[in-house]
Scaffold this motif. Structure first.
Motif, mmCIF file in Angstrom:
data_model
loop_
_atom_site.group_PDB
_atom_site.id
_atom_site.type_symbol
_atom_site.label_atom_id
_atom_site.label_comp_id
_atom_site.label_asym_id
_atom_site.label_seq_id
_atom_site.Cartn_x
_atom_site.Cartn_y
_atom_site.Cartn_z
ATOM 1 N N TYR A 39 10.633 -1.498 13.181
ATOM 2 C CA TYR A 39 9.344 -2.088 13.438
ATOM 3 C C TYR A 39 9.774 -3.243 14.086
ATOM 4 O O TYR A 39 10.946 -4.016 13.970
ATOM 5 C CB TYR A 39 8.502 -2.682 12.182
ATOM 6 C CG TYR A 39 8.286 -1.611 11.295
ATOM 7 C CD1 TYR A 39 9.406 -0.875 10.431
ATOM 8 C CD2 TYR A 39 7.074 -0.985 11.159
ATOM 9 C CE1 TYR A 39 8.861 -0.234 9.658
ATOM 10 C CE2 TYR A 39 6.484 0.055 10.470
ATOM 11 C CZ TYR A 39 7.751 0.407 9.380
ATOM 12 O OH TYR A 39 7.158 1.451 8.348
ATOM 13 N N VAL B 273 5.893 0.129 16.503
ATOM 14 C CA VAL B 273 6.570 0.978 15.314
ATOM 15 C C VAL B 273 7.210 2.222 15.830
ATOM 16 O O VAL B 273 6.654 2.879 16.537
ATOM 17 C CB VAL B 273 5.572 1.482 14.352
ATOM 18 C CG1 VAL B 273 5.985 2.198 13.140
ATOM 19 C CG2 VAL B 273 4.667 0.283 13.650
ATOM 20 N N SER C 6 8.976 5.918 14.505
ATOM 21 C CA SER C 6 9.480 6.795 13.523
ATOM 22 C C SER C 6 10.140 7.896 14.154
ATOM 23 O O SER C 6 9.630 8.476 14.940
ATOM 24 C CB SER C 6 8.094 7.288 12.903
ATOM 25 O OG SER C 6 8.457 8.355 11.715
ATOM 26 N N VAL D 227 5.252 5.260 17.688
ATOM 27 C CA VAL D 227 4.194 5.829 16.938
ATOM 28 C C VAL D 227 2.828 4.631 17.000
ATOM 29 O O VAL D 227 1.890 4.914 16.516
ATOM 30 C CB VAL D 227 4.045 6.366 15.547
ATOM 31 C CG1 VAL D 227 5.050 7.443 15.757
ATOM 32 C CG2 VAL D 227 4.665 5.225 14.438
ATOM 33 N N GLU D 228 3.125 3.337 17.227
ATOM 34 C CA GLU D 228 2.175 2.427 17.308
ATOM 35 C C GLU D 228 2.523 1.414 18.584
ATOM 36 O O GLU D 228 3.608 0.917 18.472
ATOM 37 C CB GLU D 228 2.067 1.647 15.903
ATOM 38 C CG GLU D 228 0.693 0.918 15.738
ATOM 39 C CD GLU D 228 0.242 0.907 14.270
ATOM 40 O OE1 GLU D 228 0.619 1.706 13.625
ATOM 41 O OE2 GLU D 228 -0.323 -0.030 13.738
ATOM 42 N N THR E 111 7.358 5.695 6.989
ATOM 43 C CA THR E 111 6.385 4.849 7.459
ATOM 44 C C THR E 111 5.223 4.413 6.479
ATOM 45 O O THR E 111 4.975 3.393 6.134
ATOM 46 C CB THR E 111 5.820 5.294 8.681
ATOM 47 O OG1 THR E 111 5.085 6.609 8.502
ATOM 48 C CG2 THR E 111 6.801 5.165 9.896
ATOM 49 N N LEU E 112 4.283 5.362 5.913
ATOM 50 C CA LEU E 112 3.270 5.116 5.401
ATOM 51 C C LEU E 112 3.344 4.544 4.106
ATOM 52 O O LEU E 112 3.956 5.215 3.185
ATOM 53 C CB LEU E 112 2.299 6.450 5.271
ATOM 54 C CG LEU E 112 0.913 6.414 4.551
ATOM 55 C CD1 LEU E 112 -0.011 5.622 5.346
ATOM 56 C CD2 LEU E 112 0.444 7.627 4.513
#
Lengths: 113, 112
Positions: A33, A48, A50, A55-56, A97-98
């Motif tokens: 991140y 972000v 992954s 992914v973000e 990640t989550l």
């Protein structure tokens, strides 16, 4: 030490310069991140990755360009920055990640003149 | 998205006193709540976290409590020491892929 290193620790650049920030994690994590930390504001998530895939991307200006060549390394390429971009840029990593615990590096203090 | 409010912004205590920092969150789906400590010149370091299936967690002088109904969680530090002086951040997990939403931080000053 958290196992996340960042270089350089301090950077001063002009608005026309191009520079890169580097982050390396030695934890075997799969996610990395970039955050921006400004005075009296919450940490702002920028990007972000992954498994090396972005992914973000939280509406970050295009003058910030991330790169993740492998799961241990993350770069933030900077060009034509503005004085308001001066801040502490923090890198973090997590196993997945989550809702996984994130481990932060010491940050790069960036000053844009 | 998630919104996290943190209070107070500054907290001064005498060594040996207790310190309490409070956070509220908005997303009822959040279920992971870490607390980070950031010392001068360093990145944030995780000190304790809690998941929504428990109401309280302790680690020596540090404890975190969670009230899911009211959507607030708190950090409790007992027998404070000068080395506890730092900025403390709460965070809550956002729904979706990955991320944490952080509060603005509390600067804790412990005077000898």
């Amino acid at each position: 030490e958290t196992g996340v290193t960042q270089t350089p620790r301090h950077l001063v650049m002009g608005m026309t310069n191009k520079k890169s920030l580097k982050c390396e994690q030695h934890l075997g994590h799969n996610a990395m991140y970039w955050y921006k930390q400004s005075a009296k504001k919450p940490l702002e998530l920028m990007f972000v990755y992954s498994l090396e895939e972005r992914v973000e991307n939280n509406s970050v200006p295009s003058r910030f360009s991330p790169e993740c060549p492998n799961s241990s390394h993350l770069f933030l390429h900077l060009h034509t920055l503005q004085p308001e971009d001066s801040a502490l840029y923090l890198c973090a990593s997590s196993l997945g990640t989550l809702r996984d615990t994130q481990y932060f590096g010491p940050g790069t203090r960036l000053t844009v003149l | 998205g998630e919104n996290v409010e943190q209070h107070p912004s500054t907290l001064s205590v005498q060594e040996g006193d207790s310190a309490v920092i409070k956070c509220t969150y908005s997303d009822s789906a959040s279920n992971y709540f870490p607390w980070y400590k950031q010392e001068l010149g360093k990145g944030p370091q995780l000190i304790i976290d809690i998941r929504s299936n428990v109401g309280e967690k302790k680690d020596q002088r540090i404890a975190v409590t969670l009230n899911k109904t009211a959507k607030h969680f708190s950090l409790h530090i007992t027998e404070t020491q000068p080395e506890d002086s730092a900025v403390y951040f709460c965070a809550a997990s956002s729904s979706g892929y990955s991320t944490l939403t952080f509060g603005k931080g509390t600067m804790l000053l412990v005077s000898p």
